[in-house]
Design a protein around this motif. Sequence first.
Motif, PDB file in Angstrom:
ATOM      1  N   ALA A 149     -17.805  20.163  62.004  1.00  0.00           N
ATOM      2  CA  ALA A 149     -18.283  21.346  61.278  1.00  0.00           C
ATOM      3  C   ALA A 149     -18.535  21.005  59.815  1.00  0.00           C
ATOM      4  N   GLY A 150     -17.636  20.235  59.219  1.00  0.00           N
ATOM      5  CA  GLY A 150     -17.808  19.835  57.825  1.00  0.00           C
ATOM      6  C   GLY A 150     -19.050  18.999  57.625  1.00  0.00           C
ATOM      7  N   ALA A 151     -19.329  18.127  58.600  1.00  0.00           N
ATOM      8  CA  ALA A 151     -20.525  17.293  58.518  1.00  0.00           C
ATOM      9  C   ALA A 151     -21.779  18.156  58.599  1.00  0.00           C
ATOM     10  N   GLY A 152     -21.747  19.232  59.394  1.00  0.00           N
ATOM     11  CA  GLY A 152     -22.887  20.141  59.510  1.00  0.00           C
ATOM     12  C   GLY A 152     -23.171  20.851  58.196  1.00  0.00           C
ATOM     13  N   TRP A 153     -22.115  21.358  57.549  1.00  0.00           N
ATOM     14  CA  TRP A 153     -22.288  22.029  56.259  1.00  0.00           C
ATOM     15  C   TRP A 153     -22.804  21.049  55.215  1.00  0.00           C
ATOM     16  N   ALA A 154     -22.277  19.840  55.224  1.00  0.00           N
ATOM     17  CA  ALA A 154     -22.713  18.831  54.260  1.00  0.00           C
ATOM     18  C   ALA A 154     -24.200  18.520  54.438  1.00  0.00           C
ATOM     19  N   ALA A 155     -24.634  18.401  55.688  1.00  0.00           N
ATOM     20  CA  ALA A 155     -26.047  18.119  55.955  1.00  0.00           C
ATOM     21  C   ALA A 155     -26.924  19.271  55.489  1.00  0.00           C
ATOM     22  N   MET A 156     -26.484  20.508  55.724  1.00  0.00           N
ATOM     23  CA  MET A 156     -27.262  21.665  55.287  1.00  0.00           C
ATOM     24  C   MET A 156     -27.327  21.734  53.763  1.00  0.00           C
ATOM     25  N   LEU A 157     -26.215  21.434  53.102  1.00  0.00           N
ATOM     26  CA  LEU A 157     -26.206  21.457  51.641  1.00  0.00           C
ATOM     27  C   LEU A 157     -27.119  20.368  51.090  1.00  0.00           C
ATOM     28  N   ARG A 158     -27.106  19.175  51.688  1.00  0.00           N
ATOM     29  CA  ARG A 158     -28.007  18.102  51.244  1.00  0.00           C
ATOM     30  C   ARG A 158     -29.467  18.520  51.413  1.00  0.00           C
ATOM     31  N   LEU A 159     -29.794  19.174  52.533  1.00  0.00           N
ATOM     32  CA  LEU A 159     -31.159  19.649  52.757  1.00  0.00           C
ATOM     33  C   LEU A 159     -31.532  20.690  51.714  1.00  0.00           C
ATOM     34  N   LEU A 199     -32.873  23.852  45.937  1.00  0.00           N
ATOM     35  CA  LEU A 199     -31.912  24.956  45.782  1.00  0.00           C
ATOM     36  C   LEU A 199     -30.652  24.455  45.099  1.00  0.00           C
ATOM     37  N   ALA A 200     -30.172  25.209  44.159  1.00  0.00           N
ATOM     38  CA  ALA A 200     -28.888  24.890  43.531  1.00  0.00           C
ATOM     39  C   ALA A 200     -27.774  25.215  44.528  1.00  0.00           C
ATOM     40  N   PRO A 201     -26.631  24.533  44.453  1.00  0.00           N
ATOM     41  CA  PRO A 201     -25.539  24.836  45.380  1.00  0.00           C
ATOM     42  C   PRO A 201     -25.153  26.318  45.375  1.00  0.00           C
ATOM     43  N   GLU A 202     -25.155  26.956  44.205  1.00  0.00           N
ATOM     44  CA  GLU A 202     -24.801  28.375  44.135  1.00  0.00           C
ATOM     45  C   GLU A 202     -25.783  29.219  44.943  1.00  0.00           C
ATOM     46  N   ALA A 203     -27.073  28.882  44.863  1.00  0.00           N
ATOM     47  CA  ALA A 203     -28.092  29.622  45.613  1.00  0.00           C
ATOM     48  C   ALA A 203     -27.917  29.392  47.113  1.00  0.00           C
ATOM     49  N   PHE A 204     -27.589  28.165  47.499  1.00  0.00           N
ATOM     50  CA  PHE A 204     -27.357  27.857  48.914  1.00  0.00           C
ATOM     51  C   PHE A 204     -26.237  28.721  49.473  1.00  0.00           C
ATOM     52  N   TRP A 205     -25.134  28.816  48.757  1.00  0.00           N
ATOM     53  CA  TRP A 205     -23.971  29.553  49.269  1.00  0.00           C
ATOM     54  C   TRP A 205     -24.205  31.057  49.272  1.00  0.00           C
ATOM     55  N   ARG A 206     -25.174  31.544  48.494  1.00  0.00           N
ATOM     56  CA  ARG A 206     -25.484  32.978  48.502  1.00  0.00           C
ATOM     57  C   ARG A 206     -26.445  33.361  49.621  1.00  0.00           C
ATOM     58  N   LEU A 207     -27.106  32.383  50.239  1.00  0.00           N
ATOM     59  CA  LEU A 207     -28.064  32.686  51.307  1.00  0.00           C
ATOM     60  C   LEU A 207     -27.365  33.272  52.528  1.00  0.00           C
ATOM     61  N   SER A 208     -28.033  34.233  53.141  1.00  0.00           N
ATOM     62  CA  SER A 208     -27.562  34.704  54.451  1.00  0.00           C
ATOM     63  C   SER A 208     -28.049  33.699  55.494  1.00  0.00           C
ATOM     64  N   LEU A 209     -27.479  33.784  56.675  1.00  0.00           N
ATOM     65  CA  LEU A 209     -27.924  32.893  57.758  1.00  0.00           C
ATOM     66  C   LEU A 209     -29.390  33.138  58.066  1.00  0.00           C
ATOM     67  N   ARG A 210     -29.812  34.399  58.041  1.00  0.00           N
ATOM     68  CA  ARG A 210     -31.217  34.727  58.305  1.00  0.00           C
ATOM     69  C   ARG A 210     -32.126  34.069  57.261  1.00  0.00           C
ATOM     70  N   GLU A 211     -31.735  34.139  55.981  1.00  0.00           N
ATOM     71  CA  GLU A 211     -32.535  33.518  54.919  1.00  0.00           C
ATOM     72  C   GLU A 211     -32.597  32.009  55.097  1.00  0.00           C
ATOM     73  N   TRP A 212     -31.469  31.392  55.443  1.00  0.00           N
ATOM     74  CA  TRP A 212     -31.438  29.942  55.663  1.00  0.00           C
ATOM     75  C   TRP A 212     -32.386  29.554  56.789  1.00  0.00           C
TER      76      TRP A 212
END
Length: 64
Positions: free
Chosen positions: A4-14, A20-33
């Motif tokens: 699971a951690g590897a999945g989040w890391a890959a999404m954050l790298r993408l 996208l700044a990390p703050e913007a990434f974490w504010r996204l909803s799943l639908r927006e992502w």
Amino acid sequence: MSEAGAGWAAMLRLALAMGLAPEAFWRLSLREWRMLTEPASASSTGWALGRAELERMAEAWPDD
């Protein structure tokens, strides 16, 4: 790192590669992502943002 951690890391790298700044990434909803990362298909809404619309939105809501 867990699977699971590897999945989040890959999404954050993408997200970072997309500008996208990390703050913007974490504010996204799943639908927006999903809208940002899934390719458009015939089963999608068919809505796509054109260049003119993007420029109009950028003028209306500029990045500070």
